[in-house]
Scaffold this active site. Structure first.
Site, PDB file in Angstrom:
ATOM      1  N   LYS A  31       0.796  -1.209   0.000  1.00  0.00           N
ATOM      2  CA  LYS A  31       0.000   0.000   0.000  1.00  0.00           C
ATOM      3  C   LYS A  31       0.840   1.274   0.000  1.00  0.00           C
ATOM      4  O   LYS A  31       0.585   2.193  -0.792  1.00  0.00           O
ATOM      5  CB  LYS A  31      -0.885  -0.081   1.254  1.00  0.00           C
ATOM      6  CG  LYS A  31      -1.537   1.142   1.676  1.00  0.00           C
ATOM      7  CD  LYS A  31      -2.100   0.933   3.067  1.00  0.00           C
ATOM      8  CE  LYS A  31      -1.016   1.140   4.093  1.00  0.00           C
ATOM      9  NZ  LYS A  31      -1.538   1.536   5.404  1.00  0.00           N
ATOM     10  N   THR A  32       1.846   1.312   0.838  1.00  0.00           N
ATOM     11  CA  THR A  32       2.676   2.515   0.909  1.00  0.00           C
ATOM     12  C   THR A  32       3.398   2.734  -0.415  1.00  0.00           C
ATOM     13  O   THR A  32       3.517   3.861  -0.898  1.00  0.00           O
ATOM     14  CB  THR A  32       3.718   2.389   2.036  1.00  0.00           C
ATOM     15  OG1 THR A  32       3.043   1.974   3.217  1.00  0.00           O
ATOM     16  CG2 THR A  32       4.397   3.706   2.300  1.00  0.00           C
ATOM     17  N   ASP A 217      -4.301   8.129   3.672  1.00  0.00           N
ATOM     18  CA  ASP A 217      -3.900   6.784   4.077  1.00  0.00           C
ATOM     19  C   ASP A 217      -4.664   6.394   5.353  1.00  0.00           C
ATOM     20  O   ASP A 217      -5.138   7.257   6.081  1.00  0.00           O
ATOM     21  CB  ASP A 217      -2.384   6.785   4.335  1.00  0.00           C
ATOM     22  CG  ASP A 217      -1.824   5.380   4.382  1.00  0.00           C
ATOM     23  OD1 ASP A 217      -2.576   4.433   4.094  1.00  0.00           O
ATOM     24  OD2 ASP A 217      -0.635   5.235   4.709  1.00  0.00           O
ATOM     25  N   GLU A 218      -4.740   5.110   5.636  1.00  0.00           N
ATOM     26  CA  GLU A 218      -5.395   4.608   6.855  1.00  0.00           C
ATOM     27  C   GLU A 218      -6.799   5.201   7.025  1.00  0.00           C
ATOM     28  O   GLU A 218      -7.173   5.628   8.115  1.00  0.00           O
ATOM     29  CB  GLU A 218      -4.555   4.932   8.101  1.00  0.00           C
ATOM     30  CG  GLU A 218      -3.100   4.531   8.023  1.00  0.00           C
ATOM     31  CD  GLU A 218      -2.859   3.055   8.268  1.00  0.00           C
ATOM     32  OE1 GLU A 218      -3.841   2.285   8.294  1.00  0.00           O
ATOM     33  OE2 GLU A 218      -1.682   2.675   8.402  1.00  0.00           O
ATOM     34  N   GLN A 248      -8.234  -3.453   9.766  1.00  0.00           N
ATOM     35  CA  GLN A 248      -7.183  -2.891  10.608  1.00  0.00           C
ATOM     36  C   GLN A 248      -7.616  -1.617  11.321  1.00  0.00           C
ATOM     37  O   GLN A 248      -6.792  -0.799  11.718  1.00  0.00           O
ATOM     38  CB  GLN A 248      -5.934  -2.622   9.775  1.00  0.00           C
ATOM     39  CG  GLN A 248      -5.286  -3.893   9.264  1.00  0.00           C
ATOM     40  CD  GLN A 248      -3.967  -3.624   8.558  1.00  0.00           C
ATOM     41  OE1 GLN A 248      -3.009  -3.177   9.158  1.00  0.00           O
ATOM     42  NE2 GLN A 248      -3.945  -3.886   7.254  1.00  0.00           N
ATOM     43  N   ARG A 587       2.233  -7.996  11.265  1.00  0.00           N
ATOM     44  CA  ARG A 587       3.495  -7.239  11.271  1.00  0.00           C
ATOM     45  C   ARG A 587       4.666  -8.149  10.932  1.00  0.00           C
ATOM     46  O   ARG A 587       5.743  -7.695  10.578  1.00  0.00           O
ATOM     47  CB  ARG A 587       3.778  -6.603  12.652  1.00  0.00           C
ATOM     48  CG  ARG A 587       2.798  -5.557  13.158  1.00  0.00           C
ATOM     49  CD  ARG A 587       2.469  -4.522  12.152  1.00  0.00           C
ATOM     50  NE  ARG A 587       1.235  -4.894  11.442  1.00  0.00           N
ATOM     51  CZ  ARG A 587       0.875  -4.360  10.287  1.00  0.00           C
ATOM     52  NH1 ARG A 587       1.621  -3.464   9.709  1.00  0.00           N
ATOM     53  NH2 ARG A 587      -0.249  -4.738   9.692  1.00  0.00           N
TER      54      ARG A 587
END
Length: 695
Positions: A31-32, A217-218, A248, A587
DNA sequence: TGATCCAGTTTTTTT
DNA sequence: AACTGGATCA
């Protein structure tokens, strides 16, 4: 511009630049990378001026990383691009239009502790009993109101009982005091810009014209104000690209609403939806186990996250006897990894609550394994640091009564409660700041001291100013005279603060007090300024969001800890805990170790917690429960070769096998504090460890 | 005014 | 267990 090493979906997400877009990006789906590449693509291929792009991330750290990546692709002149958090973006707007809010240009930001103490004082002044009225509840109500864009007059309409009435009264007074303090609180950073836009369509229009391309984002963790702000800004050009993963969403307690992302398609017309479902991060075992857990959430949009990665090792699960045992198991596993030449920076220990770090820290300390704890509490919440920051704030904004009250008698100057009360009353009557109304007595000395600092601050660098404050106020001298372990460590912390201002200046060149205060108000994490290279990372699962590590340990997987006891009876909150657990699992790249303990000392009581339901939700085929490691606490100590009889003196020079020469600046019954040269800095070590030699 | 002691409370996660 | 705030006394 070549879009290399990207899959079709990712390319689709990048190339469609016009109109609203929703990118549902699973954990580890790149995503980043997609976001940064998309920004680069806009600039390079679509000739969009970097000035016209607004990118919002969740943390300052993420913002900096994204900026670095964009600068890496496109060069230095793209550095002016606006990539920031909602809060710092809001701050930039308020800074520009401070007059509209009746603020002076040097307004300061108060943190939630300061809010709380302000509310306590208000309650006291109004003669309410803090036992009957909980100041924290009031603070939370005010905070929630602001996040729902409700001012006191709006909240007033909802009055349903006596307590509410008090809350409204406090809220009115709170707002008034913020103004006389020339400060804003955290929630104002988001709320005020919206008020500004609502009342000044021309200003909104300016921002709409300026930011033609908006990326968030997020998005699953946006709350009501953030949602509104996004909507206002993107209304005109509709070039809004939001990225997120409803699985998330972990900030519900702060008002985030994952429905914002689920409703995106209803909020905007002709939304292009892209699903990123290939995970590049984790092994099959880790990903499958994560999927096993998250699918237990009822309130969820089904998705299919998959990976081409290897199956990998099974997930280790160890049920320990107690929390010490748990910590020692983690440390012995880390030692094993070290033998396999794993970098410490590739290891993270994650936990549900900050308090859990302590046992791990102790065990790491005993075994001389360097680590860093991510989390605000550890540094900026320390008394001496808060005092120092209060001095800086007061120098920058003398109207800041909260800071004034904090330091007017630090160190002791014989200005007692009575005097302070008198000043406060007078300030209240004159509707002025406490600093301004001071006109005599010992207080005047203090005022002159601050005025002197204000003068000096014009010509000194930040670090020099800090030095001057520590010196002239007598803070340093007082601690030096005290000469206890406690005062030693406070002095060390102040030294560390100087190294933070120093690295801040190194990084940004000469910085103003204003810039520095803004930054530390918004970046609560001191760790971001240290360049500790190869150390183990300890942090809460919340802080770990967006990060990844080869080796991850998750501790305290017990009912009552994770999921937390506060959530056990509330289905929606259990679902949030489950999402949190999903975040924790995802993670890990290669190796995941789960731990818990049968017995745990908690709040001074022995607790017997069953294993977390989340572990039971994982299919056995991904788990390795049969851990044959026989762990013996005493053995580890012997193994690390400690000569307990070694004697040390303060100021003595020692040689460390890794860090080189250092000076002993603190001696505890078991632990030494040693200052090494940059970049290692101050390190704590157990006495007599064979890695340090006298020289 | 300031130091000390005692009782009561607390702990979820953070920009 | 650790921290806070209030009361009490020098």
């Amino acid at each position: 511009m070549k879009l290399e090493n990207l899959n079709d979906k990712q390319i689709e997400a990048i190339e469609n630049t016009e109109g609203p877009m929703l990118i549902l990006a699973g954990a580890g789906s790149g995503k980043t990378r997609v976001l940064t590449t998309k920004i680069a693509y806009l600039i390079k291929e679509k000739n969009v001026d970097p000035y016209s792009i607004l990118a919002i991330t969740f943390t300052n750290k993420a913002a900096n990383e994204m900026k670095e990546r964009v600068v890496n692709i496109l060069g230095e002149d793209t550095r002016k691009i606006q990539i920031s958090t909602f809060h710092s973006f809001g701050l930039s707007i308020i800074k520009r239009y401070y007059k509209f809010f009746d603020l002076k240009s040097n307004f300061t930001i108060i943190d939630s502790d300061d809010s709380l103490s302000m509310i306590k004082k208000i309650l006291k002044d109004m003669n309410y009993d803090p036992k009957e009225i909980n100041p924290k509840t009031i603070r939370n109500t005010i905070s929630n109101s602001k996040n729902e864009l409700m001012l006191p007059k709006d909240l007033e309409k909802f009055i349903s009982n006596g307590n509410y009435e008090i809350t409204v009264k406090v809220y009115y007074e709170y707002q008034k005091r913020l103004k006389t303090n020339n400060s804003v609180d955290f929630d104002d950073l988001l709320m005020l810009p919206i008020i500004l836009f609502k009342q000044n369509p021309d200003i909104l229009d300016y921002y709409q014209e300026r930011y033609r391309y908006i990326l968030i984002d997020e998005y699953q963790d946006t709350n009501e104000v953030q949602y509104k702000l996004t909507k206002m800004l993107s209304k005109k050009y509709q070039n809004i690209c939001v990225v997120g993963d409803p699985d998330q969403s972990i900030y519900g307690f702060r008002g985030s609403n994952y429905k914002n992302i689920l409703n995106f398609e209803k909020d905007y017309k002709n939304v292009k939806v892209v699903l990123l479902e290939q995970n590049y991060r984790s092994t099959k075992n880790i990903l499958n186990a994560s999927n096993d857990i998250i699918k237990n959430n009822k309130n969820r949009k089904e998705k299919n996250l998959w990976t081409d990665n290897v199956e990998g090792e099974k997930i280790k699960y160890k049920r320990c006897e107690d929390e010490k045992d748990e910590a020692n198991y983690v440390v012995s596993s880390i030692k094993k990894l070290m033998k396999e030449k794993v970098n410490l920076s590739d290891i993270a220990v994650l936990y549900r609550t900050n308090a859990q770090s302590r046992n791990i820290e102790e065990a790491l300390l005993k075994n001389n394994i360097p680590y860093k704890v991510i989390g605000s509490f550890y540094f900026y919440n320390r008394k001496e640091i808060k005092d120092l920051i209060s001095y800086l704030k007061l120098i920058y904004n003398p109207s800041d009564d909260i800071s004034l009250e904090r330091v007017i008698n630090v160190p002791k100057r014989g200005i007692g409660l009575k005097t302070i009360q008198n000043i406060r009353t007078e300030a209240n009557v004159l509707d002025d700041s406490m600093f301004n109304v001071i006109s005599g007595g010992k207080e005047l000395e203090f005022k002159k001291l601050i005025l002197g600092f204000i003068d000096s601050s014009m010509e000194l660098s930040l670090t020099e100013l800090v030095e001057l404050i520590l010196d002239k106020t007598g803070i340093k001298k007082e601690l030096e005279l005290e000469d206890t372990i406690e005062s030693q460590s406070r002095l060390e912390n102040l030294e560390e603060f100087k190294s933070i201002t120093k690295s801040f200046e190194d990084r940004y060149g000469v910085v103003s007090l204003a810039e520095f205060l803004d930054e530390i108000s918004l970046v609560s994490d001191a760790e971001e300024y240290k360049n500790m290279t190869d150390v183990v990372t300890l942090m809460t699962v919340h802080s770990a969001k967006g990060l990844e590590f080869d080796n991850v340990f998750i501790i305290g997987l017990e009912e009552g800890i994770f999921p937390h006891s506060m959530c056990l009876n509330i289905p929606s909150e259990i679902e949030e805990e489950r999402r949190l657990c999903y975040v924790a699992f995802t993670r890990a790249r290669k190796k995941l170790t789960l731990l818990n303990s049968k017995r745990r000392l908690l709040y001074g009581q022995d607790n017997l917690n069953p294993q977390s339901r989340f572990i039971s939700e994982i299919s056995d085929e991904y788990l390795d429960k049969e851990d044959k490691t026989i762990f013996n606490y005493k053995k580890t100590i012997a193994h690390s070769n400690i000569n307990e009889d070694e004697e040390y003196t303060l100021g003595e020079h020692v040689m460390h096998e890794k860090y080189g020469e250092g000076v002993i600046i603190g001696i505890d019954s078991k632990v030494l504090t040693i200052a090494f040269s940059h970049p290692h800095g101050i390190v704590k070590m157990i006495k007599g460890h064979n890695s340090i030699k006298k020289c």
